[in-house]
Design a protein around this motif. Structure first.
Motif, PDB file in Angstrom:
ATOM      1  N   TYR A 130       3.838  20.090  21.478  1.00 11.42           N
ATOM      2  CA  TYR A 130       4.113  20.817  20.202  1.00 11.42           C
ATOM      3  C   TYR A 130       4.051  22.371  20.232  1.00 11.42           C
ATOM      4  O   TYR A 130       5.109  22.798  19.513  1.00 11.42           O
ATOM      5  CB  TYR A 130       2.792  20.563  18.986  1.00 11.42           C
ATOM      6  CG  TYR A 130       2.819  21.049  17.795  1.00 11.42           C
ATOM      7  CD1 TYR A 130       3.432  20.237  16.746  1.00 11.42           C
ATOM      8  CD2 TYR A 130       2.498  22.094  17.453  1.00 11.42           C
ATOM      9  CE1 TYR A 130       3.612  20.726  15.479  1.00 11.42           C
ATOM     10  CE2 TYR A 130       2.516  22.678  16.483  1.00 11.42           C
ATOM     11  CZ  TYR A 130       2.987  21.886  15.104  1.00 11.42           C
ATOM     12  OH  TYR A 130       3.258  22.245  13.946  1.00 11.42           O
ATOM     13  N   LYS A 139       8.524  18.539  14.865  1.00  6.92           N
ATOM     14  CA  LYS A 139       7.736  19.440  14.543  1.00  6.92           C
ATOM     15  C   LYS A 139       8.206  20.093  13.097  1.00  6.92           C
ATOM     16  O   LYS A 139       9.265  20.427  13.107  1.00  6.92           O
ATOM     17  CB  LYS A 139       7.559  20.603  15.828  1.00  6.92           C
ATOM     18  CG  LYS A 139       6.877  21.752  15.490  1.00  6.92           C
ATOM     19  CD  LYS A 139       6.923  22.621  16.777  1.00  6.92           C
ATOM     20  CE  LYS A 139       6.062  23.766  16.478  1.00  6.92           C
ATOM     21  NZ  LYS A 139       5.962  24.748  17.755  1.00  6.92           N
ATOM     22  N   ARG A 189       4.222  20.663   6.356  1.00 11.19           N
ATOM     23  CA  ARG A 189       3.195  20.097   7.143  1.00 11.19           C
ATOM     24  C   ARG A 189       2.576  18.945   5.904  1.00 11.19           C
ATOM     25  O   ARG A 189       1.849  18.193   6.034  1.00 11.19           O
ATOM     26  CB  ARG A 189       2.035  21.079   7.368  1.00 11.19           C
ATOM     27  CG  ARG A 189       2.314  21.589   8.675  1.00 11.19           C
ATOM     28  CD  ARG A 189       1.079  22.386   9.076  1.00 11.19           C
ATOM     29  NE  ARG A 189       1.262  23.377  10.264  1.00 11.19           N
ATOM     30  CZ  ARG A 189       0.878  22.646  11.590  1.00 11.19           C
ATOM     31  NH1 ARG A 189       0.420  21.457  11.377  1.00 11.19           N
ATOM     32  NH2 ARG A 189       1.097  23.144  12.616  1.00 11.19           N
ATOM     33  N   GLY A 200       0.317  17.489  14.913  1.00  4.88           N
ATOM     34  CA  GLY A 200       0.892  18.300  13.954  1.00  4.88           C
ATOM     35  C   GLY A 200       2.193  17.848  13.575  1.00  4.88           C
ATOM     36  O   GLY A 200       2.966  18.321  12.944  1.00  4.88           O
TER      37      GLY A 200
END
Length: 371
Positions: free
Chosen positions: A285, A362, A369, A340
Motif C-alpha cells: 500500500y 489504493k 476510503r 486500506g
C-alpha cells in the motif's frame, strides 16, 4: 467398547438412509438408484486408495515409464528391462498406470494415454511429483500431523519462507526457483486470462522468483514496463529481458521500491502467516501511488464452498510448511481492505487448482476510503 466400535447413527434422515445397509442394498437393486449407489461406492473407494495412486504415479515418474512410452508402445517385460524392475512387478505397475488413466493397455502392450501425454507436457509436473516425497513423509502419521505434534521437513525445502536474509545455498536456491518457474507458467496463463492489465504503466512483481510471471506478462503486454523484487540470490538467476528492472531484497526487512502503479503477488501470501501478510500488504500500500492496483494470484480456499483441490491439497501443503495458510478470496479481500485498499474484486479464474485471483486499488483520493 471403543468409540469406533459404537453403532453409527448419523443425524438427519438423508444421512441415516445413506448409512443404512438395508437402504444401500435396496438402492443396488433399483434401476436409477443403482447407478447412484455404484458412483458413491466408487468415490468412497477412490478416497481410500488415493495415497496408493499417488505413490504409483511417483513410481511411474521415478522409473521414467511414462517417458519410455513417449517413444511408442512397449510390453511390461520390455519396460522392466529398461527400468531394472522385476517383470512381474512392472506388469502390476503398468496395469495400475492403465487403471489410473495415464497408460492404455492394448493386448500385452502399453502406451501413453492422452492424460499421460498431457502429464509429460506440463512443465514441472513430474518434478512436483518427485518433490511430494517430502510432503508424504510429513504425513506418515496424519493424526500427529494434524495435532501439531510433528516437525515437518517441507518447510526446510523452502528456506525463504522463514525470512532468510543472508546468502542462500546455491543448490537450494536453484532447486526451489526451478520448481517455482516450471509451475508458474500455468499460473501466469490462468491469471492473465482473468486480469486486464491495460492502463498500467509499470508492474512490480514481488517474490517473482526467476521471472516466469513477468515473462508471461511481457508476451501479452509488450509495452508494459516491468520490475522484479526478490531475494538477491533469486533475482540473480532471473531469465528476463535487459530492460526489466531488478531489485534484490527481502520484503520482511527492506522497503519495497516505488514507481510502479501495479504490484503483483504471485503465490506469495499463502506461504506466510497472517501477521507477515498484513505487514507485506501495508508495504505494498505504501509503495503504490494513489489509484495503484495490487494483484494477488495464488490457489485459494473455497471458503463457504469447500473446494476439492485447494481445500485438500494446498491447505495441507501450506500447513506442512508451518508458516503459510491457504486463504479464501473473501479472507484475502478482508486483509486487503484492512490494509486500506478499496474496490476489492475476485475475477473468476478458469481452474481453482491452478490459481485464484483477487485485485484491489489504493484510493485515488482521501474521500475514496469511504466507498
Amino acid at each position: 467398547m471403543t468409540a469406533l466400535d459404537q453403532p453409527f447413527r448419523p443425524a438427519g434422515l438423508v444421512n441415516r438412509l445413506a448409512a443404512s445397509r438395508k437402504f444401500q442394498a435396496f438402492c443396488a437393486r433399483v434401476p436409477g438408484l443403482r447407478g447412484i449407489a455404484r458412483s458413491e461406492g466408487a468415490a468412497l473407494f477412490d478416497l481410500m486408495q488415493g495415497f496408493v495412486q499417488s505413490q504409483m504415479l511417483t513410481a511411474l515418474v521415478e522409473l521414467r515409464v511414462l517417458h519410455m512410452l513417449a517413444d511408442g508402445p512397449a510390453t511390461a517385460e520390455a519396460l522392466a528391462t529398461r527400468a531394472n524392475v522385476p517383470p512381474e512387478r512392472m506388469a502390476i505397475l503398468a496395469q495400475a498406470g492403465a487403471g489410473m488413466g495415464v497408460l492404455v493397455r492394448r493386448g500385452q502392450r502399453f502406451k501413453l494415454s492422452r492424460r499421460g501425454a498431457a502429464f509429460l507436457g506440463v512443465p514441472g509436473l513430474a518434478d512436483m511429483v518427485r518433490h511430494h516425497s517430502v510432503l508424504y513423509q510429513d504425513l506418515a502419521d496424519p493424526v500427529a500431523f494434524m495435532r501439531g505434534e510433528t516437525d515437518p521437513d517441507l518447510a526446510r525445502f523452502w528456506p525463504y519462507v522463514f525470512g532468510a536474509t543472508g546468502p542462500m545455498d546455491a543448490e537450494v536456491a536453484a532447486r526451489y526457483s526451478q520448481l517455482m518457474a516450471d509451475s508458474q507458467g500455468l499460473v501466469a496463463q490462468d491469471a492473465l486470462r482473468a486480469l486486464d492489465l491495460r492502463g498500467i504503466d509499470q508492474l512490480l512483481d514481488i517474490g517473482g522468483g526467476t521471472g516466469a510471471f513477468l515473462r508471461a506478462v511481457r508476451a501479452r503486454y509488450p509495452d508494459l514496463s516491468l520490475a522484479l523484487f526478490d531475494l538477491p540470490d533469486v533475482v540473480a538467476q532471473a531469465a528476463l529481458p535487459a530492460d526489466v528492472t531488478r531489485h534484490g531484497g527481502s520484503f520482511r526487512t527492506d522497503p519495497l521500491p516505488k514507481g510502479a502503479d501495479a504490484i503483483s503477488l504471485v503465490r506469495v501470501l499463502y506461504d506466510h502467516a497472517d501477521d507477515t501478510v498484513a505487514a507485506l500488504l501495508a508495504s505494498v500500500y505504501a509503495a503504490l501511488p494513489p489509484g495503484g492496483r495490487v494483484l494477488v494470484v495464488e490457489p485459494m480456499s473455497g471458503g463457504a464452498k469447500p473446494d476439492p483441490q485447494t481445500d485438500v491439497y494446498f491447505a495441507v501443503y501450506t500447513l506442512a510448511m508451518q508458516t503459510g495458510r491457504t486463504r479464501s478470496a473473501a479472507e484475502i479481500g478482508a486483509m486487503l481492505a484492512k490494509a486500506g485498499f478499496i474496490h476489492v474484486s475476485a475475477p473468476k479464474a478458469s481452474r481453482a487448482y491452478v490459481t485464484g485471483v483477487v485485485e484491489a486499488r489504493k484510493p485515488a483520493l482521501p474521500k475514496d476510503r469511504a466507498k
